[in-house]
Design a protein around this motif. Structure first.
Motif, PDB file in Angstrom:
ATOM      1  N   ALA A 143      23.513 -43.499 -23.611  1.00 34.02           N
ATOM      2  CA  ALA A 143      22.998 -44.574 -22.991  1.00 34.02           C
ATOM      3  C   ALA A 143      21.494 -44.579 -23.347  1.00 34.02           C
ATOM      4  CB  ALA A 143      23.043 -44.881 -21.574  1.00 34.02           C
ATOM      5  N   GLU A 144      20.743 -45.967 -23.793  1.00 33.98           N
ATOM      6  CA  GLU A 144      19.261 -45.939 -23.799  1.00 33.98           C
ATOM      7  C   GLU A 144      18.870 -46.796 -22.815  1.00 33.98           C
ATOM      8  OE1 GLU A 144      17.544 -46.460 -27.494  1.00 33.98           O
ATOM      9  OE2 GLU A 144      19.006 -45.299 -28.717  1.00 33.98           O
ATOM     10  N   PRO A 145      17.429 -46.671 -22.739  1.00 30.68           N
ATOM     11  CA  PRO A 145      16.802 -47.604 -21.504  1.00 30.68           C
ATOM     12  C   PRO A 145      16.809 -49.127 -22.162  1.00 30.68           C
ATOM     13  CG  PRO A 145      15.266 -46.430 -22.585  1.00 30.68           C
ATOM     14  CD  PRO A 145      16.465 -45.999 -23.155  1.00 30.68           C
ATOM     15  N   ASP A 146      16.901 -49.878 -21.253  1.00 34.13           N
ATOM     16  CA  ASP A 146      16.440 -51.346 -21.539  1.00 34.13           C
ATOM     17  C   ASP A 146      15.209 -51.627 -21.521  1.00 34.13           C
ATOM     18  OD1 ASP A 146      19.490 -52.740 -21.635  1.00 34.13           O
ATOM     19  OD2 ASP A 146      19.434 -51.268 -19.837  1.00 34.13           O
ATOM     20  N   VAL A 147      14.443 -51.027 -20.639  1.00 28.34           N
ATOM     21  CA  VAL A 147      13.183 -51.287 -20.589  1.00 28.34           C
ATOM     22  C   VAL A 147      12.263 -50.049 -20.122  1.00 28.34           C
ATOM     23  CG1 VAL A 147      11.395 -52.302 -18.699  1.00 28.34           C
ATOM     24  CG2 VAL A 147      13.520 -53.553 -19.347  1.00 28.34           C
ATOM     25  N   VAL A 148      11.202 -49.640 -20.776  1.00 30.62           N
ATOM     26  CA  VAL A 148      10.437 -48.616 -20.457  1.00 30.62           C
ATOM     27  C   VAL A 148       8.910 -49.037 -19.932  1.00 30.62           C
ATOM     28  CG1 VAL A 148       9.351 -46.262 -21.051  1.00 30.62           C
ATOM     29  CG2 VAL A 148      11.521 -47.574 -22.287  1.00 30.62           C
ATOM     30  N   LEU A 149       8.606 -48.680 -18.649  1.00 23.87           N
ATOM     31  CA  LEU A 149       7.345 -49.088 -18.175  1.00 23.87           C
ATOM     32  C   LEU A 149       6.509 -47.707 -18.258  1.00 23.87           C
ATOM     33  CD1 LEU A 149       8.225 -50.560 -14.831  1.00 23.87           C
ATOM     34  CD2 LEU A 149       7.949 -51.640 -16.953  1.00 23.87           C
ATOM     35  N   VAL A 154       3.534 -56.012 -13.432  1.00 22.18           N
ATOM     36  CA  VAL A 154       4.851 -55.590 -13.765  1.00 22.18           C
ATOM     37  C   VAL A 154       5.925 -56.730 -13.363  1.00 22.18           C
ATOM     38  CG1 VAL A 154       6.712 -54.047 -12.247  1.00 22.18           C
ATOM     39  CG2 VAL A 154       4.295 -53.158 -12.648  1.00 22.18           C
ATOM     40  N   ARG A 155       5.636 -57.471 -12.492  1.00 18.29           N
ATOM     41  CA  ARG A 155       6.512 -58.652 -11.835  1.00 18.29           C
ATOM     42  C   ARG A 155       7.173 -59.454 -13.024  1.00 18.29           C
ATOM     43  NH1 ARG A 155       7.058 -61.399  -6.816  1.00 18.29           N
ATOM     44  NH2 ARG A 155       4.883 -60.785  -6.188  1.00 18.29           N
ATOM     45  N   PRO A 156       6.147 -59.931 -14.172  1.00 17.74           N
ATOM     46  CA  PRO A 156       6.658 -60.902 -15.143  1.00 17.74           C
ATOM     47  C   PRO A 156       7.614 -60.267 -16.017  1.00 17.74           C
ATOM     48  CG  PRO A 156       4.520 -60.560 -15.529  1.00 17.74           C
ATOM     49  CD  PRO A 156       4.847 -60.020 -13.996  1.00 17.74           C
ATOM     50  N   ILE A 157       7.611 -58.878 -16.191  1.00 17.12           N
ATOM     51  CA  ILE A 157       8.636 -57.999 -16.984  1.00 17.12           C
ATOM     52  C   ILE A 157       9.880 -58.102 -16.457  1.00 17.12           C
ATOM     53  CG2 ILE A 157       9.068 -55.823 -17.890  1.00 17.12           C
ATOM     54  CD1 ILE A 157       6.084 -54.964 -17.529  1.00 17.12           C
ATOM     55  N   PHE A 158      10.212 -58.150 -15.266  1.00 17.08           N
ATOM     56  CA  PHE A 158      11.434 -57.959 -14.739  1.00 17.08           C
ATOM     57  C   PHE A 158      11.918 -59.357 -14.476  1.00 17.08           C
ATOM     58  CE2 PHE A 158      10.142 -53.766 -13.778  1.00 17.08           C
ATOM     59  CZ  PHE A 158      11.073 -52.941 -14.352  1.00 17.08           C
ATOM     60  N   LEU A 191       8.437 -50.673 -24.852  1.00 16.75           N
ATOM     61  CA  LEU A 191       7.374 -49.995 -23.910  1.00 16.75           C
ATOM     62  C   LEU A 191       6.522 -51.025 -23.486  1.00 16.75           C
ATOM     63  CD1 LEU A 191       6.350 -47.207 -23.107  1.00 16.75           C
ATOM     64  CD2 LEU A 191       4.441 -47.698 -24.407  1.00 16.75           C
ATOM     65  N   HIS A 192       6.221 -51.200 -22.116  1.00 11.86           N
ATOM     66  CA  HIS A 192       5.400 -52.136 -21.534  1.00 11.86           C
ATOM     67  C   HIS A 192       4.440 -51.055 -20.818  1.00 11.86           C
ATOM     68  CE1 HIS A 192       8.243 -55.719 -21.752  1.00 11.86           C
ATOM     69  NE2 HIS A 192       9.134 -54.711 -21.877  1.00 11.86           N
ATOM     70  N   LYS A 193       3.184 -51.446 -21.341  1.00 15.19           N
ATOM     71  CA  LYS A 193       2.047 -50.758 -21.008  1.00 15.19           C
ATOM     72  C   LYS A 193       1.306 -51.611 -19.798  1.00 15.19           C
ATOM     73  CE  LYS A 193      -1.833 -48.212 -22.978  1.00 15.19           C
ATOM     74  NZ  LYS A 193      -2.638 -47.919 -24.243  1.00 15.19           N
ATOM     75  N   ILE A 194       1.226 -50.656 -18.648  1.00 13.76           N
ATOM     76  CA  ILE A 194       0.600 -51.337 -17.512  1.00 13.76           C
ATOM     77  C   ILE A 194      -0.689 -50.627 -17.351  1.00 13.76           C
ATOM     78  CG2 ILE A 194       0.842 -51.969 -15.192  1.00 13.76           C
ATOM     79  CD1 ILE A 194       3.088 -52.823 -16.739  1.00 13.76           C
ATOM     80  N   ASN A 195      -1.855 -51.517 -16.915  1.00 16.39           N
ATOM     81  CA  ASN A 195      -3.090 -50.904 -16.576  1.00 16.39           C
ATOM     82  C   ASN A 195      -2.890 -50.471 -15.229  1.00 16.39           C
ATOM     83  OD1 ASN A 195      -5.686 -50.309 -16.053  1.00 16.39           O
ATOM     84  ND2 ASN A 195      -6.711 -52.348 -16.179  1.00 16.39           N
ATOM     85  N   ALA A 196      -3.077 -49.258 -15.071  1.00 17.10           N
ATOM     86  CA  ALA A 196      -2.811 -48.793 -13.613  1.00 17.10           C
ATOM     87  C   ALA A 196      -3.872 -48.693 -12.841  1.00 17.10           C
ATOM     88  CB  ALA A 196      -1.896 -47.477 -13.612  1.00 17.10           C
TER      89      ALA A 196
END
Ligand SMILES: Nc1ncnc2c1ncn2[C@@H]1O[C@H](COP(=O)(O)OP(=O)(O)OP(=O)(O)O)[C@@H](O)[C@H]1O
Ligand SMILES: Nc1ccn([C@H]2C[C@H](O)[C@@H](COP(=O)(O)O)O2)c(=O)n1
Ligand SMILES: [Mg+2]
Length: 250
Positions: free
Chosen positions: A164-170, A238-242, A222-227
């Motif tokens: 399996a592979e990921p659907d989303v990567v944060l 993060v919210r709009p990604i999901f 990849l979804h890059k988030i400014n942490a």
């Protein structure tokens, strides 16, 4: 942070719902039983229900897998808790599963403890086995896999073993000085929350985890988030990604 909301007793009961070998009445290991588990996993990863003749309870939903990456103290666990609350995922933290192995004095416990103290990465087959066990026991098909894969070796092992592979990567992108500050203030009694181990973990992150992040960036996952910012401000990225995936992941 608890790995599962379910009490252990319930989780064990669920395993017993799985069929045992046709040729024996126990749930102990035997080749047939192992083959049956393989079938379940195959179905789980492909989403194709097994036939009546397979003698296995069908599950209809393919897993929706999110990998949650970022350096030590970047806020992965904190944001996972918010994602669970808002979108109902099963949160599996690789670090928490490894710490549970240490606490339960399992056969790998002392090796895992030494590895974590050194800020290094535990061999992939150990970590993937722990993740796989949790995924097999889960009623929930939506997984947040936190702190994994930490290396290309981790990534390949997951893909090979789980098929399996990921659907989303944060990826929680955080400056080093902020990560160090957060880890030193964390106060959870972790053996790796000290300045020497943090320095080693940061080096390992740069050398081994960045290539994994690059891999998923190239694959458009990849979804890059400014942490940097408050927990709520970060969650608003993060919210709009999901939200966008909510239909698919249901
Ligand atoms: N946005 C934020 N601002 C300030 N502190 C934060 C923020 N997010 C999390 N923290 C705090 O920073 C510390 C590290 O956060 P967290 O445990 O979520 O990081 P992590 O990425 O899971 O780290 P590790 O890889 O070491 O497990 C915690 O004490 C947490 O409360
Ligand atoms: N895929 C993984 C995840 C974690 N570990 C080990 C090494 C980490 O420093 C430690 C703590 O993990 P965290 O809670 O920070 O995600 O656990 C590993 O070897 N492989
Ligand atoms: Mg964490």
């Amino acid at each position: 942070m608890p790995v599962s909301k379910k009490p252990i007793a319930n989780r064990k009961r669920k395993r017993h719902m799985l069929p045992s070998c046709r040729s024996c009445s126990t749930h102990t290991r035997c080749l047939l039983h192992e083959a049956s588990k393989q079938q379940i996993w195959k179905m789980f990863t492909t989403g194709i229900p097994l036939q009546e003749k397979d003698g296995i309870f069908p599950r209809h939903k393919a897993p929706f897998i999110t990998f949650v990456l970022g350096g030590p103290g970047s806020g992965k666990g904190t944001q996972c808790a918010k994602i669970v609350e808002t979108f109902g995922f099963n949160h599996l933290s690789a670090g928490d599963l490894l710490r549970k192995e240490i606490a339960s004095n399992s056969e790998y416990g002392s090796m895992i403890l030494d590895t974590i103290k050194e800020g290094k990465i535990v061999p992939s087959e150990v970590t993937v086995k722990l993740l796989r066990r949790e995924m097999e026991l889960s009623d929930n098909h939506k997984f947040l896999i936190d702190g994994f894969p930490r290396s290309e070796e981790n990534r390949r092992a997951f893909e090979e073993i789980m098929e399996a592979e990921p659907d989303v990567v944060l990826f929680f992108d955080c400056p080093e000085e902020e990560m160090v500050k957060r880890v030193l203030n964390r106060n959870q009694g972790r053996v790796d929350d000290n300045i020497d181990t943090i320095k080693k973990r940061l080096k390992v992150f740069e050398a081994l985890n960045i290539p994994v992040i690059d891999h998923y960036a190239k694959r458009g996952k990849l979804h890059k988030i400014n942490a940097v910012g408050s927990e709520d401000e970060i969650f608003e990225q993060v919210r709009p990604i999901f939200a966008a995936y909510q239909h698919e992941a249901k």
